[in-house]
Design a protein around this motif. Structure first.
Motif, PDB file in Angstrom:
ATOM      1  N   CYS A   1      -7.923  -0.056  -0.415  1.00 19.84           N
ATOM      2  CA  CYS A   1      -7.803  -1.613  -0.294  1.00 19.84           C
ATOM      3  C   CYS A   1      -8.308  -2.131  -1.951  1.00 19.84           C
ATOM      4  O   CYS A   1      -7.843  -3.187  -2.316  1.00 19.84           O
ATOM      5  N   LEU A   2      -9.331  -1.548  -2.443  1.00 21.04           N
ATOM      6  CA  LEU A   2      -9.883  -1.860  -3.741  1.00 21.04           C
ATOM      7  C   LEU A   2      -8.893  -1.950  -4.812  1.00 21.04           C
ATOM      8  O   LEU A   2      -8.695  -2.525  -5.756  1.00 21.04           O
ATOM      9  N   ALA A   3      -8.179  -0.593  -4.736  1.00 20.36           N
ATOM     10  CA  ALA A   3      -7.313  -0.304  -5.407  1.00 20.36           C
ATOM     11  C   ALA A   3      -5.955  -1.496  -5.566  1.00 20.36           C
ATOM     12  O   ALA A   3      -5.493  -1.696  -6.592  1.00 20.36           O
ATOM     13  N   LEU A   4      -5.601  -1.706  -4.402  1.00 16.27           N
ATOM     14  CA  LEU A   4      -4.613  -2.722  -4.332  1.00 16.27           C
ATOM     15  C   LEU A   4      -5.193  -3.919  -4.952  1.00 16.27           C
ATOM     16  O   LEU A   4      -4.256  -4.831  -5.504  1.00 16.27           O
ATOM     17  N   ASN A   5      -6.195  -4.290  -4.584  1.00 13.43           N
ATOM     18  CA  ASN A   5      -6.657  -5.733  -5.003  1.00 13.43           C
ATOM     19  C   ASN A   5      -6.887  -5.642  -6.571  1.00 13.43           C
ATOM     20  O   ASN A   5      -6.440  -6.716  -7.250  1.00 13.43           O
ATOM     21  N   ILE A   6      -7.288  -4.667  -7.038  1.00 15.83           N
ATOM     22  CA  ILE A   6      -7.248  -4.577  -8.419  1.00 15.83           C
ATOM     23  C   ILE A   6      -5.969  -4.802  -9.322  1.00 15.83           C
ATOM     24  O   ILE A   6      -5.989  -5.307 -10.346  1.00 15.83           O
ATOM     25  N   ARG A   7      -5.278  -4.109  -8.473  1.00 17.68           N
ATOM     26  CA  ARG A   7      -3.687  -3.847  -9.082  1.00 17.68           C
ATOM     27  C   ARG A   7      -3.070  -5.421  -9.129  1.00 17.68           C
ATOM     28  O   ARG A   7      -2.401  -5.700  -9.815  1.00 17.68           O
ATOM     29  N   ARG A   8      -3.563  -6.234  -7.954  1.00 15.30           N
ATOM     30  CA  ARG A   8      -2.968  -7.506  -7.705  1.00 15.30           C
ATOM     31  C   ARG A   8      -3.722  -8.428  -8.660  1.00 15.30           C
ATOM     32  O   ARG A   8      -2.887  -9.499  -9.334  1.00 15.30           O
ATOM     33  N   LEU A   9      -4.702  -8.228  -9.032  1.00 19.04           N
ATOM     34  CA  LEU A   9      -5.564  -9.292 -10.143  1.00 19.04           C
ATOM     35  C   LEU A   9      -5.311  -8.997 -11.579  1.00 19.04           C
ATOM     36  O   LEU A   9      -4.751  -9.585 -12.237  1.00 19.04           O
ATOM     37  N   ARG A  10      -4.711  -7.802 -11.659  1.00 19.32           N
ATOM     38  CA  ARG A  10      -4.432  -7.263 -13.019  1.00 19.32           C
ATOM     39  C   ARG A  10      -3.114  -8.178 -13.267  1.00 19.32           C
ATOM     40  O   ARG A  10      -2.642  -8.602 -14.444  1.00 19.32           O
ATOM     41  N   GLY A  11      -2.301  -7.964 -12.105  1.00 17.64           N
ATOM     42  CA  GLY A  11      -0.794  -8.795 -12.473  1.00 17.64           C
ATOM     43  C   GLY A  11      -0.805 -10.204 -12.604  1.00 17.64           C
ATOM     44  O   GLY A  11      -0.180 -10.971 -13.181  1.00 17.64           O
ATOM     45  N   LEU A  12      -2.054 -10.972 -12.081  1.00 16.89           N
ATOM     46  CA  LEU A  12      -2.331 -12.232 -12.027  1.00 16.89           C
ATOM     47  C   LEU A  12      -2.671 -12.506 -13.373  1.00 16.89           C
ATOM     48  O   LEU A  12      -2.276 -13.778 -14.023  1.00 16.89           O
ATOM     49  N   GLN A  13      -3.407 -11.602 -14.194  1.00 16.49           N
ATOM     50  CA  GLN A  13      -3.842 -11.953 -15.468  1.00 16.49           C
ATOM     51  C   GLN A  13      -2.735 -11.678 -16.598  1.00 16.49           C
ATOM     52  O   GLN A  13      -2.781 -12.657 -17.415  1.00 16.49           O
ATOM     53  N   ALA A  14      -1.858 -11.036 -16.032  1.00 18.18           N
ATOM     54  CA  ALA A  14      -0.822 -10.870 -17.024  1.00 18.18           C
ATOM     55  C   ALA A  14       0.290 -12.063 -16.998  1.00 18.18           C
ATOM     56  O   ALA A  14       0.840 -12.311 -18.025  1.00 18.18           O
ATOM     57  N   ALA A  15       0.127 -13.000 -16.052  1.00 20.23           N
ATOM     58  CA  ALA A  15       1.098 -13.832 -16.061  1.00 20.23           C
ATOM     59  C   ALA A  15       0.816 -15.124 -16.546  1.00 20.23           C
ATOM     60  O   ALA A  15      -0.076 -15.268 -17.211  1.00 20.23           O
TER      61      ALA A  15
ATOM     62  N   ILE B   1       0.888  -1.325  -0.088  1.00 19.93           N
ATOM     63  CA  ILE B   1      -0.167  -0.029   0.147  1.00 19.93           C
ATOM     64  C   ILE B   1       0.855   1.310  -0.046  1.00 19.93           C
ATOM     65  O   ILE B   1       0.620   2.276  -0.863  1.00 19.93           O
ATOM     66  N   LYS B   2       1.925   1.190   0.840  1.00 22.30           N
ATOM     67  CA  LYS B   2       2.923   2.559   0.840  1.00 22.30           C
ATOM     68  C   LYS B   2       3.632   2.668  -0.523  1.00 22.30           C
ATOM     69  O   LYS B   2       3.686   3.771  -0.954  1.00 22.30           O
ATOM     70  N   GLU B   3       4.277   1.624  -1.016  1.00 22.64           N
ATOM     71  CA  GLU B   3       5.163   1.757  -2.018  1.00 22.64           C
ATOM     72  C   GLU B   3       4.365   1.502  -3.439  1.00 22.64           C
ATOM     73  O   GLU B   3       4.632   2.309  -4.174  1.00 22.64           O
ATOM     74  N   ALA B   4       3.711   0.549  -3.518  1.00 26.41           N
ATOM     75  CA  ALA B   4       2.918   0.503  -4.878  1.00 26.41           C
ATOM     76  C   ALA B   4       1.878   1.566  -5.210  1.00 26.41           C
ATOM     77  O   ALA B   4       1.815   2.025  -6.278  1.00 26.41           O
TER      78      ALA B   4
END
Length: 114
Positions: A100-114, A75-78
């Protein structure tokens, strides 16, 4: 209960004991093993030092790092979120929900790219 050194004071440690809470509270900053607790002046702190000196106590306290440190770091760095912009508990809760919503969306986006 796991807590960092910011929560280490005699009154709070005594309250944990009185309530029967199995607390593991750091006595000082990590890497500084020379934290001494005077059993006469600070008996609860001395008991906590004994508890943390055991292998089981160290293992239990080590769980704190992977439970809370990673999401706070993300949350602090990303996201660059370091303080609330809104005042009042309800508004701050709403702002936190968005973070928290923004963090979860960012993490989900990263999972889709992998």
């Amino acid at each position: 209960m796991l807590a960092d050194a910011g929560y280490c004071n005699e009154a709070d440690l005594k309250t944990l004991e009185d309530r029967g809470v199995d607390g593991h509270v750091a006595l000082g900053r990590e890497g500084r093993r020379d934290v001494a607790a005077d059993p006469e002046k600070h008996p609860a702190k001395a008991r906590m030092a004994e508890k943390l000196a055991t292998a089981a106590g160290r293992a239990r306290y080590a769980q704190r790092k992977w439970l809370s440190e990673a999401p706070n770091g993300w949350i602090k760095e990303a996201l660059g979120f370091r303080r609330f912009s809104l005042r009042g508990l309800d508004k701050a809760r709403g702002e936190w929900d968005l973070v928290c919503l923004a963090l979860n969306i960012r993490r989900l986006r990263g999972l889709q790219a992998a």
